[in-house]
Design a protein around this motif. Structure first.
Motif, PDB file in Angstrom:
ATOM      1  N   ASP A   1      -4.859  -2.236  -7.019  1.00  0.00           N
ATOM      2  CA  ASP A   1      -4.101  -1.591  -8.148  1.00  0.00           C
ATOM      3  C   ASP A   1      -5.540  -2.247  -9.014  1.00  0.00           C
ATOM      4  OD1 ASP A   1      -3.744  -3.469  -7.640  1.00  0.00           O
ATOM      5  OD2 ASP A   1      -1.535  -4.130  -9.258  1.00  0.00           O
TER       6      ASP A   1
ATOM      7  N   TYR B   1       1.056  -1.027   0.408  1.00  0.00           N
ATOM      8  CA  TYR B   1       0.440   0.505  -0.037  1.00  0.00           C
ATOM      9  C   TYR B   1       0.490   1.002   0.153  1.00  0.00           C
ATOM     10  CZ  TYR B   1      -4.142  -2.700   0.049  1.00  0.00           C
ATOM     11  OH  TYR B   1      -5.478  -3.478  -0.014  1.00  0.00           O
TER      12      TYR B   1
ATOM     13  N   GLN C   1       2.163   1.726  -3.707  1.00  0.00           N
ATOM     14  CA  GLN C   1       0.978   2.080  -4.471  1.00  0.00           C
ATOM     15  C   GLN C   1       0.118   3.876  -4.043  1.00  0.00           C
ATOM     16  OE1 GLN C   1      -2.017   0.071  -5.605  1.00  0.00           O
ATOM     17  NE2 GLN C   1      -0.474  -2.141  -5.778  1.00  0.00           N
TER      18      GLN C   1
END
Length: 290
Positions: free
Chosen positions: A259, A56, A59
């Protein structure tokens, strides 16, 4: 250290901590994980919390992290809420700790809830009444709800079909009826100070969730557990209209990668302004980050 809402690109409100960093996997829980992985066509190997945080952070997505306590219903040991909370405190720039307490723990569960909020920074709660084998409005769980409402925190309620038990003999004895959204309506009416997040698009009762979010100021919907490409048309229609401030991004990681969810959501008809709310702004308000 706290989450810088302006610096992140999204908030995932539905991430599972299914493996302890300290304790071995419970063998009863392992059977359900195997079945769920087969249903979702997901890898059987479950990531541990440090790996989740790394994914996480890479991203630039903040996330709510929780276990599921179904010790009475499944006879399976949970991952400790305290382990989740302690881990989240070490990654407070990206992770919000939620807790899960079996409703059947009643007043003792309420004591745990209060301790987790007051002394361990827990910011919300997760219930999955199908695996907890309990009606959402059963009064046995009300002492726990009272604590959540006292602090004005959100609680995520699993709704709709469940990958847990899917394909197992007799569904492993789990009763899907406890995932019907309308069963949570009594809770929403009785605890107006508790923010209720109906998890997943709630199939086959999608319209019940939409109705509740329209009717109750304290009811919201997270869109986890399904790839957006499979959403029914009314989900997109209401998100683009009356419920634009009520829907939130959730992945159901590790069963669905964030994603992949985001990529699929770009192509199903959400307005650009609505997508911004779904991805971050709506959750930031519900979670008290703004």
């Amino acid at each position: 250290m706290t989450i810088d809402v302006k610096a992140i690109r999204a908030i995932d409100v539905h991430v599972h901590a299914e493996v302890s960093c300290h304790d071995p996997e419970d063998p009863v829980m392992a059977q359900f994980f195997d079945a769920a992985s087969a249903y979702f066509k997901a890898p059987r190997e479950r990531p541990k919390m440090p790996e989740i945080a790394e994914i996480y952070r890479r991203q630039n997505i903040a996330f709510c992290l929780f276990t599921v306590d179904a010790e009475s219903g499944l006879g399976a040991r949970r991952v400790s809420n305290y382990e989740v909370a302690d881990f989240a405190a070490q990654h407070a720039d990206i992770c919000l700790p939620f807790a899960s307490i079996d409703p059947r723990k009643g007043k003792l569960g309420a004591r745990e809830a209060r301790d987790l909020v007051e002394n361990h920074g827990v910011r919300g709660f997760k219930f999955h009444h199908i695996v907890q084998d309990c009606h959402p409005a059963d009064r046995v769980g009300y002492p726990i709800y009272e604590v959540i409402a006292e602090f004005g925190l959100p609680a995520i309620f699993h709704t709709g079909h469940s990958g847990m038990g899917t394909g197992m003999r007799g569904g492993a004895g789990l009763r899907l009826k406890y995932g019907r959204p309308m069963l949570v309506d009594d809770v929403a009416a009785d605890f107006p100070d508790m923010k209720i997040i109906l998890a997943h698009p709630s199939w086959p009762w999608v319209d019940e969730s939409l109705s509740m979010a329209l009717h109750k100021e304290n009811v919201f919907i997270d869109l986890s557990g399904w790839s957006p490409r499979y959403f029914l048309p009314q989900i997109v229609r209401y998100a683009n209209g009356q419920l634009s401030g009520k829907m939130m991004f959730g992945s159901d990681f590790p069963l669905i990668r964030p994603d992949m969810w985001i990529e699929a959501a770009r192509d199903i008809g959400f307005k650009e302004s609505v997508m911004a709310g779904i991805m971050k702004d709506n959750a930031a308000k519900v979670l008290g980050l703004v």
